[in-house]
Design a protein around this motif. Sequence first.
Motif, PDB file in Angstrom:
ATOM      1  N   PRO A 129       0.833  -1.220   0.000  1.00  0.00           N
ATOM      2  CA  PRO A 129       0.000   0.000   0.000  1.00  0.00           C
ATOM      3  C   PRO A 129       0.858   1.256   0.000  1.00  0.00           C
ATOM      4  O   PRO A 129       1.897   1.318   0.678  1.00  0.00           O
ATOM      5  CB  PRO A 129      -0.814  -0.147   1.297  1.00  0.00           C
ATOM      6  N   ALA A 130       0.439   2.235  -0.770  1.00  0.00           N
ATOM      7  CA  ALA A 130       1.252   3.433  -1.000  1.00  0.00           C
ATOM      8  C   ALA A 130       1.672   4.120   0.292  1.00  0.00           C
ATOM      9  O   ALA A 130       2.825   4.559   0.425  1.00  0.00           O
ATOM     10  CB  ALA A 130       0.488   4.407  -1.897  1.00  0.00           C
ATOM     11  N   ASP A 131       0.760   4.222   1.262  1.00  0.00           N
ATOM     12  CA  ASP A 131       1.106   4.906   2.505  1.00  0.00           C
ATOM     13  C   ASP A 131       2.138   4.116   3.311  1.00  0.00           C
ATOM     14  O   ASP A 131       3.042   4.695   3.924  1.00  0.00           O
ATOM     15  CB  ASP A 131      -0.148   5.167   3.349  1.00  0.00           C
ATOM     16  N   GLN A 132       2.035   2.772   3.257  1.00  0.00           N
ATOM     17  CA  GLN A 132       3.004   1.937   3.961  1.00  0.00           C
ATOM     18  C   GLN A 132       4.380   2.013   3.299  1.00  0.00           C
ATOM     19  O   GLN A 132       5.409   2.045   3.977  1.00  0.00           O
ATOM     20  CB  GLN A 132       2.520   0.491   4.004  1.00  0.00           C
ATOM     21  N   LYS A 134       5.544   4.529   1.519  1.00  0.00           N
ATOM     22  CA  LYS A 134       6.092   5.853   1.800  1.00  0.00           C
ATOM     23  C   LYS A 134       6.693   5.899   3.195  1.00  0.00           C
ATOM     24  O   LYS A 134       7.797   6.430   3.409  1.00  0.00           O
ATOM     25  CB  LYS A 134       5.003   6.911   1.654  1.00  0.00           C
ATOM     26  N   ALA A 135       5.984   5.315   4.163  1.00  0.00           N
ATOM     27  CA  ALA A 135       6.482   5.298   5.538  1.00  0.00           C
ATOM     28  C   ALA A 135       7.741   4.453   5.646  1.00  0.00           C
ATOM     29  O   ALA A 135       8.681   4.803   6.370  1.00  0.00           O
ATOM     30  CB  ALA A 135       5.399   4.774   6.480  1.00  0.00           C
TER      31      ALA A 135
END
Length: 213
Positions: A129-132, A134-135
């Motif tokens: 997932p994109a947010d994961q 990025k993090a």
Amino acid sequence: MSVTRTQSLAAVLAAGALAFGLTACSSDSGTSSNSAPAASSAAPSSAAAPASAAAMDAPFGSACAAVPKDGSGSFAGMAQDPVATAASHNPLLSTLVTAVNAAGLADTLNSAQNITVFAPTNDAFAKVPADQLKALLADKDKLTKVLTYHVTPNRIAPSSLAGTHKTLEGADLTAAGSAGAYTVNSNSKVLCGNVQTANATVYIVDTVLMPAS
């Protein structure tokens, strides 16, 4: 990552002696009038051996067709460069290269000797997932943990791939399969395996491998 852990990782990666070499096949062109018949009868068997060795050493897998046929990103070109540099020339691995640079591991991987890298493709990173993702890229310690879980401190040939292997992260990963069809940790498929670089054997995989928390 603590100084102690960084030094430990560097020490593990630096261990071993460079054993990689490009296999060169040669034949004796000299002849002797006293032994010509024997040399002639031996020629077929000596010619067959290099062909067999070449087949065993060749990369395998469906994604190998996406590797450039020539230039620095080709199999021959990648074999000349250390692994992080070689990966930077492979169009399948640009996200991995970004992650390696973000973790500050490029020089460390390039200076390591006789390692195996399970290299996730761009599509493998796209499954995260994109947010994961990025993090993860923003957390150097966690990113280093994930990336070093994709590296073993020894070269693994296809004939030895099936089994459990200790990673530089410290945990084990397990490969299964045979005859060019392999999975890693059950859910990651090897798309192009036995890719050689100057200091590593690379297995390109379709899923990012995550160590246990």
